[in-house]
Enzyme design. Structure first.
Site, PDB file in Angstrom:
ATOM      1  N   ALA A 148      -4.732  -2.320 -10.703  1.00  0.00           N
ATOM      2  CA  ALA A 148      -4.134  -0.986 -10.820  1.00  0.00           C
ATOM      3  C   ALA A 148      -3.858  -0.660 -12.288  1.00  0.00           C
ATOM      4  CB  ALA A 148      -2.846  -0.927 -10.008  1.00  0.00           C
ATOM      5  N   SER A 149      -3.533  -1.684 -13.063  1.00  0.00           N
ATOM      6  CA  SER A 149      -3.258  -1.450 -14.497  1.00  0.00           C
ATOM      7  C   SER A 149      -4.488  -0.844 -15.172  1.00  0.00           C
ATOM      8  CB  SER A 149      -2.917  -2.759 -15.214  1.00  0.00           C
ATOM      9  OG  SER A 149      -2.005  -3.516 -14.487  1.00  0.00           O
ATOM     10  N   HIS A 192       5.654   1.151 -12.706  1.00  0.00           N
ATOM     11  CA  HIS A 192       5.330  -0.231 -13.069  1.00  0.00           C
ATOM     12  C   HIS A 192       5.138  -0.340 -14.586  1.00  0.00           C
ATOM     13  CE1 HIS A 192       2.782  -3.922 -13.237  1.00  0.00           C
ATOM     14  NE2 HIS A 192       3.613  -4.291 -12.278  1.00  0.00           N
ATOM     15  N   ASP A 271      -0.459   6.295  -8.715  1.00  0.00           N
ATOM     16  CA  ASP A 271      -0.449   4.835  -8.624  1.00  0.00           C
ATOM     17  C   ASP A 271       0.223   4.456  -7.304  1.00  0.00           C
ATOM     18  OD1 ASP A 271      -0.026   2.119  -8.768  1.00  0.00           O
ATOM     19  OD2 ASP A 271       1.315   2.194 -10.504  1.00  0.00           O
TER      20      ASP A 271
HETATM   21  N1  PLP Z   1       1.679  -0.373  -9.900  1.00  0.00           N
HETATM   22  C1  PLP Z   1       2.573  -0.764  -8.991  1.00  0.00           C
HETATM   23  C2  PLP Z   1       3.396   0.266  -8.276  1.00  0.00           C
HETATM   24  C3  PLP Z   1       2.725  -2.135  -8.715  1.00  0.00           C
HETATM   25  O1  PLP Z   1       3.639  -2.531  -7.826  1.00  0.00           O
HETATM   26  C4  PLP Z   1       1.937  -3.069  -9.410  1.00  0.00           C
HETATM   27  C5  PLP Z   1       2.069  -4.509  -9.156  1.00  0.00           C
HETATM   28  O2  PLP Z   1       2.788  -4.956  -8.304  1.00  0.00           O
HETATM   29  C6  PLP Z   1       1.015  -2.585 -10.347  1.00  0.00           C
HETATM   30  C7  PLP Z   1       0.909  -1.237 -10.574  1.00  0.00           C
HETATM   31  C8  PLP Z   1       0.147  -3.509 -11.135  1.00  0.00           C
HETATM   32  O3  PLP Z   1      -0.869  -3.953 -10.314  1.00  0.00           O
HETATM   33  P1  PLP Z   1      -2.120  -4.753 -10.912  1.00  0.00           P
HETATM   34  O4  PLP Z   1      -1.700  -6.191 -10.989  1.00  0.00           O
HETATM   35  O5  PLP Z   1      -3.204  -4.524  -9.894  1.00  0.00           O
HETATM   36  O6  PLP Z   1      -2.433  -4.185 -12.223  1.00  0.00           O
END
Ligand code: PLP
Length: 478
Positions: A148-149, A192, A271
């Protein structure tokens, strides 16, 4: 390794994996090892001569397992879940065997084409607006990012490229650097950390805005921040709405933010890293009200939809800006079909990419939508079971509304007593939780994570928490 040894090794490993997972409940969820535990267990140099796979099998319990935190144990309640299932494991075996790098269509057409189709299947499962789907015949489409980042950063870079181009049309005399220096992005203070980090990586200002009493970012807060920034001569260009915040699983008011973002010509990214999986169930789709106003949407099937890490699905209504933002075109990456199919290298930060669509395909086919929905609903119902247990003990309080599979709770009283409780719980190592803090109030997060989790596990975890709370109160009364 010869093919027969490979088959024996793989067979033995399949046996080991099945035993590991089916009996995972019996293991201590948190390891007891100290930093550096592994060094004395391994030689200081790689072997000069070949070893047998049987020796490696023997070392898994001796070297690896003592230092593993068992994320798939039903006693693991930390962070958010990370997904895992047998079909996803098998799909990754095939992906590792094909071992292609699908950066362009021609680099492995099946890799790109299955991804396009899977993102359409999944988009339809979530009932995403058709503008996001490749099958609608418009500009839109989906891509699998690693995390997601990365999706948040890719969207920010696309939004930045779009805004720079728009501003240049109005002010051809301004340099790129002058424009970038004025750009400003927005998200909730509950977003996040990767959201704020996207701003740092993208070299732009990022404002983390206040939330309401239910930890949601509201449209009027975004509108006010944009108004103030415009007054200062700054250029608002990007906003992130979080659906399912990490601290408390709160949902920003996407519908309100969408109206403001569309009016102000600000790219709106969603997100929904954890919560997005729940949108395969129609009853949870009210939580993404306003999705038609977003420019890009992302969630992690690798969190809560039984697909192993990494599989972070992202849809864009108009990927052109992202594609153009990263477009460099050396001769060795060109091919004759360019333009008629996506070349996913333009949609992401790295060049290389694995055949990740296989695990989506295997999981969606082996489970079927019905069973995936049942899996999500089961976790949500276990979360409400735990919520009721917390509410039945007057020493505790619930800190945030329980909507999906996360319960935020605490002992009524000081932060110190709650920190002591968590220390005891994790010290005992029978279950594992992590804390969070909002407005200086420290609380414990209990996430339903494991696909093996059943009501009896929730009851047992609660018994363990109560036992540790009893110990705290006993110690205090001495
Ligand atoms: N966004 C949210 C709302 C999250 O809870 C998280 C991780 O728990 C992330 C982004 C980051 O996810 P990723 O490790 O896939 O980058």
């Amino acid at each position: 390794m010869d093919p027969d040894s490979f088959k024996d090794f793989a067979r033995e490993m399949t046996e080991y994996i099945t035993n590991y997972l089916e009996n995972i409940r019996e293991r201590r969820v948190l390891p007891t090892v100290e930093p550096g535990y592994m060094k004395p267990l391994l030689p200081s140099e790689a072997p000069q001569t070949p070893e047998s796979w049987k020796d490696i099998m023997g070392d898994i319990e001796r070297v690896i397992m003592p230092g593993v935190t068992h994320w798939h144990s039903p006693k693991f309640h930390a962070y958010f879940p990370t997904a895992q299932s047998y079909p996803a494991i098998v799909a990754d075996m095939l992906s590792d065997a094909i071992a292609c790098i699908g950066f362009t269509w021609i680099a492995s057409p099946a890799c790109t084409e299955l991804e396009v189709i899977m993102l359409d299947w999944l988009g339809k499962m979530l009932d995403l607006p058709k503008e996001f789907l490749a099958c609608s015949g418009g500009k839109g489409g989906g891509v699998i990012q690693g995390t997601a980042s990365e999706a948040t950063l890719v969207a920010l870079l696309g939004a930045k490229a779009k805004k720079v181009r728009q501003v240049k049309e109005q002010h051809p005399e301004w340099t790129d650097n002058e424009i970038v220096g004025k750009l400003v992005a927005y998200g909730s203070c509950q977003a996040h950390s990767s959201v704020e980090r996207a701003g740092l990586l993208g070299g732009v200002k990022f404002r983390l805005l206040d939330v309401d009493s239910k930890y949601k970012l509201r449209g009027e807060t975004l509108a006010e921040a944009i108004r103030k920034d415009k007054e200062q001569g700054l250029i608002p260009f990007y906003a992130v709405a979080t659906l399912g915040t990490t601290c408390s699983c709160a949902f920003d008011r996407l519908d309100e933010m969408g109206v403001v973002a569309n009016r102000e010509n600000v790219w709106l990214h969603v997100d929904a890293a954890y919560a997005g999986s729940a949108f395969i169930c129609p009853e949870f789709r009210y939580l993404m009200k306003g999705i038609e106003l977003a420019d890009s949407f992302n969630f992690n099937p690798h969190k809560w939809m039984l697909v192993t890490f990494d599989c972070s699905t992202m849809w864009l209504k108009d990927p052109t800006y992202v594609i153009n933002a990263f477009n460099v075109d050396p001769l060795y990456l060109k091919h004759d079909m360019q333009g008629s199919v996506p070349d996913y290298r333009h949609w992401q930060i790295p060049l290389g990419r694995r055949f990740r669509a296989l695990k989506l395909w295997f999981v969606l086919r082996i489970y079927g939508v019905e069973n995936l929905q049942r899996f999500i609903r089961n976790h949500v119902s276990q979360a409400h079971e735990f919520e009721a247990l917390v509410q039945s003990d007057s020493r505790f309080e619930i800190v945030a509304e329980v909507i999906l599979g996360l319960i935020c709770f605490r002992l009524k009283g000081s932060n110190d007593i709650n920190e002591a409780l968590l220390k005891k719980i994790n010290g005992a190592g029978i279950i594992h939780l992590v804390p969070s803090k909002i407005n200086d109030v420290y609380f414990l997060r209990f996430a339903i994570c494991s696909r093996f989790s059943e009501s009896k596990d929730i009851q047992n975890s609660w018994k363990e928490i109560k036992l540790r709370a009893d110990e705290i109160f006993e110690e205090q009364s001495v």
